[in-house]
Enzyme design. Structure first.
Site, PDB file in Angstrom:
ATOM      1  N   ASP A 340      -5.373   1.630  -1.674  1.00 38.67           N
ATOM      2  CA  ASP A 340      -5.398   2.892  -2.391  1.00 38.67           C
ATOM      3  C   ASP A 340      -5.367   2.577  -3.886  1.00 38.67           C
ATOM      4  OD1 ASP A 340      -5.302   5.597  -2.833  1.00 38.67           O
ATOM      5  OD2 ASP A 340      -3.132   5.744  -2.616  1.00 38.67           O
ATOM      6  N   ASP A 644      -0.531   6.035   1.182  1.00 40.98           N
ATOM      7  CA  ASP A 644       0.741   6.728   0.996  1.00 40.98           C
ATOM      8  C   ASP A 644       0.755   8.125   1.605  1.00 40.98           C
ATOM      9  OD1 ASP A 644      -0.982   7.993  -0.697  1.00 40.98           O
ATOM     10  OD2 ASP A 644       0.050   7.477  -2.548  1.00 40.98           O
ATOM     11  N   ASP A 648      -3.818   8.936   5.139  1.00 42.31           N
ATOM     12  CA  ASP A 648      -3.993   7.498   5.323  1.00 42.31           C
ATOM     13  C   ASP A 648      -3.461   7.012   6.670  1.00 42.31           C
ATOM     14  OD1 ASP A 648      -5.036   7.030   2.690  1.00 42.31           O
ATOM     15  OD2 ASP A 648      -2.999   7.277   1.924  1.00 42.31           O
TER      16      ASP A 648
END
Length: 912
Positions: A340, A644, A648
């Site tokens: 990310d 997070d 995801d």
């Protein structure tokens, strides 16, 4: 419209198309009046569509889950070893092995229960209550009672209770990071968008589980329960089966091959001994039991667990919390890391990097919220007071601002909008603050930011009491109200085309843009209103803001590249922003970014090809992230995925190693992951990869130590049977050797520190077997050396007339002495250990040898042990012979390493 017609309407306009319809069209389709649904209609729809909650998944019962833990090749090996020791009456060993089996099964049972908690964490994101309008009355109800067509009111602080099509909005901003990965709260409106618009660009929608951070709105419920975006993610997550880690797959293959080899060898030996050599079946059975006992690696499961556990402890000290034990080693075999962006690769602290004024573009130094950094042009620091447009623009950014910048415990923090915080930090760098000196121009009135007009305006009075109006907002909106611009040479007519080119140039660098302007006048009617922000303004600057990359992340990405690991950035942010950050991190530099919309158009085969070529993926949805991970795995990659948000979670669960953020991660992400970063820092992943490689190295070293030990014992027994010799080792003595070496010598390799060049190697090929051709050679060579020393010494002593008990005792001690020396060899597979660092660099190895020596002395010289194992006392000369037999293994193994290094084979073998 009847319920059947309503259902048809919902079928014609599926949940992912509500954003294409206007509010009036949605009202008509769902038959929602201006006063909401009636109670009767709500009850009817609740009966038809069910409650607004996520259905719990079907789960196996606790007993079935526990029994399934025993279906593991490692546990089969341990249970086979336990059976053999039981047949020999060695009940202590049997108890220890069976206890290890039960403990391993319990650990697996607990880990599986934790994985299922990911689904519960997603359900925990659902709002428990909702403010609904029914029959024209507002009232709070249980969110589970919401139905399609309900009219819901939202206010700041609310969690959105269902998927809503917004019909009225007032300054609404929603935190959608958990679903989209968008780093900032999203401004909402009521405008319909195209069908293929990414989730983060659907301004007219509010999704279940997201958080309202500012403003108010009303919206019509268009999806509840499993039909929501959150529900779709829940279904994706529950449908993903976790893959076995590379180590478990390797150990499984290794265990199967070893089990077949031991069974075949034992059967062949039994047949040869009974049919060819004429031994009694009962005698041969005991010999075969001794052979099997010598060949089964009883210590492997224990050493694997200990090595992994030590890796967990080392990683925890470096802020990497391991939730699933095998993930420790899997990190060491990772070939691709999908990360990310926000907060992991970047600081999650918006920072002004460029200021475009008329005739000048200024660079701003420093990163994050700490007000440290210079303002300059072409590397030359400038005095802001000498540039009137720059100075007034910085003042405007500080005054037309609702955020707060403060220092707590030595850390600078922003309260409020991160973009406004960046302007306050810029003011501090230039020496402007809102509350001191000449900067203290009190605010008289304000027009807060609203998505409809896309600007904020404030009315101030300067130190002389003169009125000023400052505005900040989107470039195209502010340009419309400006007639002039302030430059180095004073106020001039506005060059709109030049400002548009400047905005395009800054946006191409991935910067978020804010434009600042002012007007030296008072509001027309005394109070500041929209009519005062229509024309006559002077443009000051366009400010470029970005969430900068972490400095340690830049170095960590470089470390990963040197280690042969591809790093890919998958983010919900915009493509240009993602490309700009990627370029600074050396991720995908010079190559295009791929958007989620483009991924959606690709079939699996094309995506598998593109996934390895492209390193930056933007505007990615949960489905896109999951497909990317699966495409990389289908290409044979071992994938670590960071994330997070709840969006995801499916990709985290699917990846070989799921890595969640500990500080800003949702519980759903943490529960789906194998590892949690306590500091949300990508550099911690690189450190964990290093530890993972060290763990695998140590496991490999242990196997290279263990197999020759077992192989040497097995060869001694086989040679005795084939050549009709007296058995040099009894079954009880074989178990003594295995017990001593497994519990003392082999364990020391779990504490071996990482080798210096460990991050300079390429990742090991995912399909590489545990035992390569070279390893088979090393095992065979050392096995023959150990067999030669023990059997040779045994036959020599018998030929000299030594008693059978003393000769066997020498054979046992020769094997153990060889293992002590070979333990030092095993500290490095190729590097020499005939030096101070090699001999003393692992204190655990020295302690293991020191612990083993008194055990062997007790085995040899105590009456109790002599009675149990049939051992006998040895003279100093006989001990010297034992020492020389062990030294032979050490010397030959070091010579073999030297030959491999000189020939260059060591480098080729180490590179896979």
């Amino acid at each position: 419209m009847h319920d059947d017609a309503l259902a048809a309407a919902r079928t014609e306009a599926p949940s992912h198309h509500w954003h294409t319809l206007s509010g009036d069209e949605v009202r008509d389709l769902l038959q929602t009046g201006p006063y909401g649904l009636s109670e009767a209609a709500a009850r009817s729809r609740l009966a038809r569509y069910g409650p607004n909650r996520l259905a719990p998944p079907k789960r196996r019962g606790a007993l079935l889950r526990l029994l399934a833990q025993f279906h593991n090749i490692l546990l089969y090996v341990m249970m086979a070893a336990a059976l053999i020791t039981a047949l020999l009456g060695h009940w202590v060993d049997t108890g220890v092995l069976l206890a290890a089996v039960v403990i391993n099964a319990i650990i697996g049972f607990i880990q599986e229960g934790r994985a299922e908690a990911a689904l519960d964490a997603i359900r925990g994101m659902l709002s428990p209550h909702a403010m609904v309008i029914r029959d024209g009355h507002r009232r709070e109800i249980d969110a589970a009672d919401l139905v399609p067509g309900d009219l819901v009111a939202l206010a700041s602080g609310d969690r959105v209770p269902a998927d809503l099509r917004l019909v009225s909005v007032r300054e609404l901003r929603v935190e959608e990071a958990a679903l989209t990965g968008e780093s900032l709260p999203v401004e909402k409106d009521t405008v319909a968008v195209a069908a293929d618009a990414p989730l983060g660009d659907r301004g007219g929608m509010a999704y279940s589980g997201t958080l309202v951070v500012h403003g108010q709105a009303t919206g019509i419920v268009v999806a509840t329960g499993s039909a929501t975006e959150l529900g779709r993610i829940d279904e994706m997550l529950s449908g993903i089966r976790s893959l076995a880690t590379p180590l478990i797959r390797q150990i499984d293959r290794f265990g199967r091959v070893l089990a077949l080899a031991i069974t075949g060898m034992a059967a062949a030996t039994f047949i040869i001994g009974t049919l060819w050599r004429g031994h009694a079946p009962a005698e041969m059975f005991m010999m075969v039991v001794a052979l099997a006992a010598s060949a089964i690696p009883e210590g492997l499961p224990a050493i694997m667990t200990v090595t992994l556990a030590l890796g967990v402890q080392r990683m925890a000290r470096r802020n990497a919390i391991i939730r699933h034990l095998p993930a420790v080693e899997t990190l060491g075999s990772v070939t691709v890391i999908c990360s990310d962006k926000t907060g992991t690769l970047t600081r999650n602290e918006m920072t002004v990097q460029r200021i475009a004024c008329a005739g000048h573009v200024f660079d701003v130094g420093g990163i994050g919220y700490a007000p440290v950094g210079d303002i300059g042009i072409d590397g030359r620091v400038v005095d802001t007071a000498r540039y009137p447009a720059l100075a007034l623009a910085i003042r405007a950014g500080v005054l037309c601002n609702d955020a707060r910048l403060r220092r707590e415990d030595g850390v600078w923090r922003v309260e409020g909008d991160p973009t406004e915080g960046a302007l306050l930090v810029l003011g501090e760098k230039a020496g402007f603050t809102r509350d001191a000196g000449k900067s203290a121009w009190p605010r008289v009135d304000t027009i807060p930011f609203e998505s409809e007009h896309r600007f904020m305006a404030t009315h101030h009075r300067d130190a002389d009491g003169e009125p000023w109006i400052f505005v900040k907002g989107a470039p195209e909106r502010i340009l419309d109200i400006c007639a002039s611009q302030l430059g180095h040479d004073g106020e001039r007519a506005l060059d709109a085309d030049a400002w548009r080119r400047a905005a395009t140039h800054l946006a191409a660098q991935g910067l978020r843009l804010l434009t600042l302007a002012c007007r030296r006048a008072a509001p027309a009617d005394g109070a500041l209103g929209l009519a005062d922000v229509e024309h006559g303004y002077m443009l000051l600057a366009i400010v470029g803001i970005i969430d900068p990359p972490r400095e340690e992340a830049i170095e960590a990405v470089a470390d990963c590249h040197r280690a042969g690991i591809r790093v890919k950035m998958i983010t919900g942010d915009h493509a240009e922003t993602a490309r700009a950050i990627g370029a600074q991190l050396a991720i995908g530099a010079g190559r295009p970014a791929l958007t989620g919309a483009e991924v959606a158009l690709m079939d699996d085969a094309e995506l598998r090809r593109v996934a390895m070529e492209v390193d930056v993926f933007a505007r990615a949805s949960p489905e896109h992230k999951l497909r990317l991970v699966q495409a990389l795995q289908d290409d044979g990659q071992v994938v670590a995925m960071t994330g997070d948000g709840v969006n995801d979670a499916p990709a985290l669960k699917c990846a070989d190693v799921g890595v969640a953020m500990g500080l800003k991660g949702t519980e759903a992400a943490k529960e789906a992951a194998d590892m949690v970063l306590a500091d949300d820092n990508f550099a911690t992943i690189a450190t964990a990869v290093r530890e993972g490689r060290a763990v695998y190295d140590n496991l490999k070293k242990f196997i290279l130590f263990m197999l020759p030990t077992n192989g040497g014992e097995a060869l001694v027994v086989i040679a005795a049977i084939l050549f009709e010799l007296t058995l040099p080792l009894t079954p009880a003595q074989v178990l003594w050797i295995n017990m001593v070496t497994s519990s003392t010598l082999g364990l020391a390799l779990a504490f071996e520190p990482a080798e210096r060049n460990i991050m300079a190697r390429r990742p090991r090929p995912p399909g590489q077997p545990l035992l390569t051709g070279f390893f088979v050679w090393r095992v065979a060579m050392v096995s023959v050396l150990m067999m030669s020393g023990a059997l040779g010494l045994f036959l020599w002593e018998l030929d000299r007339g030594t008693g059978i008990e003393a000769a066997r005792t020498m054979a046992v001690n020769a094997v153990v002495a060889a293992e002590m020396f070979y333990l030092l060899n095993s500290r490095s597979i190729f590097a020499p250990v005939a030096n101070r660092a090699g001999l003393t660099g692992n204190r655990a190895a020295l302690l293991a040898i020191a612990a083993c020596i008194p055990l062997q002395l007790a085995f040899t010289h105590t009456a109790t042990m002599q009675q149990i194992f049939g051992s006998a006392d040895l003279s100093p000369l006989e001990w010297l012979k034992v020492f020389c037999a062990g030294l032979l293994v050490f010397v030959v193994a070091e010579l073999e390493k030297f030959a491999l290094r000189r020939s260059g084979l060591a480098a080729r073998v180490a590179g896979g």
